[in-house]
Design a protein around this motif. Sequence first.
Motif, PDB file in Angstrom:
ATOM      1  N   ALA C 202       0.846  -1.190   0.000  1.00  0.00           N
ATOM      2  CA  ALA C 202       0.000   0.000   0.000  1.00  0.00           C
ATOM      3  C   ALA C 202       0.884   1.243   0.000  1.00  0.00           C
ATOM      4  CB  ALA C 202      -0.900  -0.001   1.232  1.00  0.00           C
ATOM      5  N   VAL C 205      -1.200   5.708   2.651  1.00  0.00           N
ATOM      6  CA  VAL C 205      -2.235   5.109   3.503  1.00  0.00           C
ATOM      7  C   VAL C 205      -2.756   6.128   4.514  1.00  0.00           C
ATOM      8  CG1 VAL C 205      -2.724   3.173   5.067  1.00  0.00           C
ATOM      9  CG2 VAL C 205      -1.018   2.914   3.253  1.00  0.00           C
ATOM     10  N   GLY C 206      -4.012   6.023   4.830  1.00  0.00           N
ATOM     11  CA  GLY C 206      -4.568   6.829   5.909  1.00  0.00           C
ATOM     12  C   GLY C 206      -5.213   8.122   5.445  1.00  0.00           C
ATOM     13  N   THR C 232      -7.446   3.715   0.085  1.00  0.00           N
ATOM     14  CA  THR C 232      -6.109   3.126   0.185  1.00  0.00           C
ATOM     15  C   THR C 232      -5.664   2.584  -1.160  1.00  0.00           C
ATOM     16  OG1 THR C 232      -6.685   2.367   2.421  1.00  0.00           O
ATOM     17  CG2 THR C 232      -4.647   1.519   1.463  1.00  0.00           C
ATOM     18  N   HIS C 234      -2.882   0.735  -3.650  1.00  0.00           N
ATOM     19  CA  HIS C 234      -1.768  -0.219  -3.589  1.00  0.00           C
ATOM     20  C   HIS C 234      -1.033  -0.182  -4.928  1.00  0.00           C
ATOM     21  CE1 HIS C 234      -4.615  -1.710  -0.578  1.00  0.00           C
ATOM     22  NE2 HIS C 234      -3.612  -2.321   0.009  1.00  0.00           N
TER      23      HIS C 234
END
Lengths: 342, 342, 342, 342
Positions: C202, C205-206, C232, C234
């Motif tokens: 990933a 993220v967040g 998110t 990837h």
Amino acid sequence: MPHSIAIIGASGYTGAELIRIIATHPSFEIKALAANSKAGQSMAQVFPHLRHLDLPDLVTWEQIDFDQIDLCFCALPHKTSQEVISKLPKSVKIVDLSADFRLRDPEAYKKWYGNEHAAKEMQTEAVYGLTEFYRDDIKAARLVAGTGCNAATGQFLLRPLIAAGVIDLDDIILDLACGVSGAGRSLKENLLHAELSEGTQAYSVGGTHRHLGEFDQEFSAIAGRAVKIQFTPHLAPFNRGILATGYVKGDAEAIHAALSKQYASEPFIEVLPMGETPSTHHVRGSNFVHIGVVADRLPGKTIIVAALDNLFKGSSGQAVQNANLMLGEDETAGLMLAPCFP
Amino acid sequence: MPHSIAIIGASGYTGAELIRIIATHPSFEIKALAANSKAGQSMAQVFPHLRHLDLPDLVTWEQIDFDQIDLCFCALPHKTSQEVISKLPKSVKIVDLSADFRLRDPEAYKKWYGNEHAAKEMQTEAVYGLTEFYRDDIKAARLVAGTGCNAATGQFLLRPLIAAGVIDLDDIILDLACGVSGAGRSLKENLLHAELSEGTQAYSVGGTHRHLGEFDQEFSAIAGRAVKIQFTPHLAPFNRGILATGYVKGDAEAIHAALSKQYASEPFIEVLPMGETPSTHHVRGSNFVHIGVVADRLPGKTIIVAALDNLFKGSSGQAVQNANLMLGEDETAGLMLAPCFP
Amino acid sequence: MPHSIAIIGASGYTGAELIRIIATHPSFEIKALAANSKAGQSMAQVFPHLRHLDLPDLVTWEQIDFDQIDLCFCALPHKTSQEVISKLPKSVKIVDLSADFRLRDPEAYKKWYGNEHAAKEMQTEAVYGLTEFYRDDIKAARLVAGTGCNAATGQFLLRPLIAAGVIDLDDIILDLACGVSGAGRSLKENLLHAELSEGTQAYSVGGTHRHLGEFDQEFSAIAGRAVKIQFTPHLAPFNRGILATGYVKGDAEAIHAALSKQYASEPFIEVLPMGETPSTHHVRGSNFVHIGVVADRLPGKTIIVAALDNLFKGSSGQAVQNANLMLGEDETAGLMLAPCFP
Amino acid sequence: MPHSIAIIGASGYTGAELIRIIATHPSFEIKALAANSKAGQSMAQVFPHLRHLDLPDLVTWEQIDFDQIDLCFCALPHKTSQEVISKLPKSVKIVDLSADFRLRDPEAYKKWYGNEHAAKEMQTEAVYGLTEFYRDDIKAARLVAGTGCNAATGQFLLRPLIAAGVIDLDDIILDLACGVSGAGRSLKENLLHAELSEGTQAYSVGGTHRHLGEFDQEFSAIAGRAVKIQFTPHLAPFNRGILATGYVKGDAEAIHAALSKQYASEPFIEVLPMGETPSTHHVRGSNFVHIGVVADRLPGKTIIVAALDNLFKGSSGQAVQNANLMLGEDETAGLMLAPCFP
């Protein structure tokens, strides 16, 4: 008591592979890791796959206390390597993974690498690190020069045939596919996933690849006359592995016999049954070499094929194998990891 | 004295991975390899990457002399596994890598797998093989059921959070990318290189993947109430590796703390610093699990990510880890191989 | 008479993809190609796959005679793009593929991109280039801002559901796998084949990915209230393709109906039969979007999945689609190329 | 008025590629699609990437009304193809993509394919479908035999050199890497992603590959004497593309001149500047062929390299090119799609 090991150039792929191998080596202990451009960082930052290991942080090579080191692996780019190695204390054994000490002749070095060698006196001191053929010299050496990964693959195929006199020395072709990691961690467009995956191309075509310097040196020495082969490498979309396909003129049975005899008791080299050929899939992540021989439909022509992992047997595994000999350990110590398939 | 090991189902990927691991295991010795469809063949024919090993030829499982065997790994397809295992002598310890003994409840088994279980009495005997959470039971067990590879990944993320009460149990999503080898050596169009490489897709969408049976069983047992998660696996174009991305409701700091506490002394599980997330690249070919936690921009929402190698920690490595415990060996014996990168 | 086209930023992947599409476009003719860092080179040098085309050599953008140009595609990095576009003559229609004119609010731009916008007055002039939803505005526009490729994928899934009021606006998760070319031709270690192939991870993220700025702007505008999703991405080991897996709360039948209704007459968007999900393999190299809907086993929860090619529909194909509208051509002109499988 | 087209064998990769090409062909219209094993299914089920097209469902070939068909592509396995084609009405023009009508001599066919030919009289009727060399015959033909994909690649390199007399006919080596789709949609272990990705191996080594039958037939005909080359194909981990590296004895300048002259006005064949070599990346998804010539460091030895897409120019694109000629269309109609990179 374990041997104390240092690695200079620990932030590249061959450096990482050395650490990966030494992680389960029974008698090597890593005391220092250097990478001048990343000094101060932890290995977990540079190579997160090694984070479970209790490794020293990266330092500059000048910061290493070599009094504490039995053997130092140098995994630096060529040219940098000769400059660093010439400054290391003579008490330290060295396995160099760069191209800097492979060629014994300063003129040959200059021809293939384009610059004057900065440590000519060490060029002759260095032992050529193709373990299976320089075993005794390596045991006694202070400085061992790791071979080129393509050069190793081609020599495993051709040395026994030249020595046995079973092939025509004037018509040898080596066509080779090399995985991406052979190009190192360098930032080039053609090494990007988007540009390299899903296809292939030749490079250094026409006899310009530097590993020809090693082929010329070694094959001519064996034959006692000049031997010059044709060599075309291809960049292939996988990370590890070299497959070398050789086209030679000679009897397939005699060729298979010469290879089988040469490698009969070698722990890492497997000559396949006559007519079978190897795959890089089956040596990936290991120190093994698989070799095959097939007679062509045209009488007197034979195809020979060798597969190895360029990062392992072609570079870091070979280096550990040599270090084992230099330190009086069993040659196979830490190197019996089975290939990783699939 | 080494332990005598048999492997039934040695011609599949998990069988090959067991042999690869045992090749450098200090105290396991392979005495018999069975694969009924390929009985009579040598392992060099079935898996040429293992040709350097001195392995017994493949036999049928009925031909194995189990008096000589301390522990038998069963790497058979589910359903076949229960039929074979129910016929093995009770004196042999067994680690089953199939799905057959993961679910303790015959009804749950029937629901997820579609058939009546042929060895119901053994379903309750079997210990669930998630080593880090069933260690004591595994030490005493005769029959250990290896977990699903996806199921293991999800549980490493979620078990400590459910146990610690730090997440909302009614809103757990697990989105997962799984490498190809998880599908085994089966001949299906969608597993061909031409159809699988260069893209991705979801499968078993909507809560139909069988590993949900394991999640339901385990998470509900921990919580003392029914816990049902959402789970979407994706087939990804690499051979080894599972990356599980979890979406949970709970405080990121509390979540990171619960995971860190749980795994503080685990040899194979690394909880990354807060805010970092793992990559499957960094656990490939190893028994390690990397776990990361990140707070979302939306308060009270947290993303958790785990990476492991489905063939190794998700299957054959876990099996060896359990066998180590069952045979009184150090739990990490033979399993400290460093990940293979690049 | 064909329309005269210029492309600024022709040495990147989206530039190359524009040329590839225009190569068989019935009414576009490339008159100028600019790439300041490679000015003077031929396209055959920069992108050998285009060598069969009779293309102008690369120049700097300042060298282009815009009097001769009907429409200019800008495929520059963000921030550079706004600086260049603000200097182009107002007589030229522009399709910008960068992020510079996607956000209408200067504060939002500054928040997500970190700098003051250099052409604020053009931020409101620009039309957001998601063709299927801004068709009429695009027809009349002088400046169209191409969307983010991830942003396009997510909006194709979610816009109709937000508009139709069939999902909970406070609990939307978008989990996404993006192919490598989405990162462009930038020289970064993590984009090297050796580091990117054979695994996934990933990133951003967040809730830190910049395309969230587009989601926030667009979804909130549709809903008439703030809508903030979790997102998110990837990085996946293939070159082209985005697969977005959405987790929403709402009735699957209603969701499928809303999507089917929205896209019933769209030439490029295919809503799969209920219960089926798409694959990036099946849209590779094309302007098509495949969308699927599956009800979860948990009542009231639904999984939605969309697949498109990030370089084509997510970027250069979208750009040509918009250019077609801006120039009065059939919207599908040059864009009906079938996906490339396998 | 468009030409009415049928495709028999529409469920394999070359069938799918024919449909993909015809999807944007200006004057071909697909009237019938046959695949006996999948009759009754829609193309959206068999090849979801074609779901946007309004295609007829699959039928058995016996169900096709050939009165309505101008030209039929046969994309069947060899041996099946001859049986079906011998039963088709003589009024229908046929482009066969199988191996069944490539060899004119029944004995040669039997030698390479192992069985008696079931339609010997058609073997001599069929025109060999290498468009650039059989253009006039193809225009007049009822039955055209598509060439092998490897055979096409090798011939593009070698035919002009044999015809011009610029190379030694007794020492020609062709080393080739072929993408996976060349093996078709067959379910074999070695074609699984898990076994094929991340490595390479040779196959049909020693002069046993069936495309040698084509080389022998064609090269001997050109030379007016028997010409037998060495040929080693390798299976490479990408889906589309063939790279052929040839080792010949002759002057590089003369070789480059002969190729340049031969292909000067060919729309699909690009001879690169002296010293440059091609990449399969740059012809992927297209009908183009790139050819390069490099002088070896050893005087009198030359390396020649060709790249094409095995599914496109090596098979289905060639087939459409021939169909264009047979139906009186512009030879390039529908075939100018630019290569898909990255």
